[in-house]
Design an enzyme around this catalytic site. Sequence first.
Site: not given
Ligand code: 0FX
Length: 238
Positions: A88, A99
């Site tokens: 996590h 996030f």
């Molecule tokens: O894979 P992941 O880094 O993690 C998320 C959750 O934060 C986490 O608690 C959960 N266990 C996991 C299953 O999903 O998420 P990501 O790859 O969708 O996003 C990575 C980062 O990118 C995020 O922390 C913030 C940023 N982001 C992402 C999206 C989709 C943004 O700033 N805006 C967005 O719309």
Amino acid sequence: MKVLVVTDNIQLYTAFKEILKDAKYDCYNVEFACSNESPLRGLTDVHHISIKEKLDVLISTYQLIISLHCKQLFPEKLVKCVRCINVHPGFNPYNRGWFPQVFSILNGKPLGATIHVIDELLDHGPIIVQEKVPVFAWDTSISAYNRVIKKEIELLKEWLPDILSGNYQASHCSESGNINLKKDYNALCELDMSASTTMKDCLDKLRALTHGDYKNAYFIDKVTGKKVFVALELKVEE
Ligand code: 0FX
């Protein structure tokens, strides 16, 4: 021993594959799966899976399931029948859920990486290992996030042998901490143009919502009704 790694995160998938190249892991049969809408869909060694629909198959097939940022919730029956471990991107029990670095920038609670046994609650089960990372006044979401990912990979490298063999002592947190959901994050993104706030709170909010090319923070232009996206650029003196 059959192990399933369920992931929707390309950085962690790539790092995990790299770690597995070590000959000491040859004795494990590790398979990869992702969710339906995952950026990993289409990779030849990653099958997509609906955990809810394949529950009984998962239970009868795997002795260990690792979630590397899997977007699906693990049902209670699964976590009771199979050892399930979550990697996590937050420092449990603070800012569990969506996030974590965004919320740590906003509320000052600790940020880090946590590897824990999955129970029926979100980002909650007994902790195998966790480590904090700093959050600086000049961090945006992406710089803090990259630090967390680096820490998750470090912990995985060090702890994977013990995670696979089950050779660890996991301990519960004494507090339940706090949780942020996707809807809490979405609510943050619309900026209230009439809000009175301090410069610090305003900058913190924009830092928390600045993440590469993502269009996060926005206001609605009263004249055209269009959304105008806002991101922050910070430069620290050399
Ligand atoms: O894979 P992941 O880094 O993690 C998320 C959750 O934060 C986490 O608690 C959960 N266990 C996991 C299953 O999903 O998420 P990501 O790859 O969708 O996003 C990575 C980062 O990118 C995020 O922390 C913030 C940023 N982001 C992402 C999206 C989709 C943004 O700033 N805006 C967005 O719309």
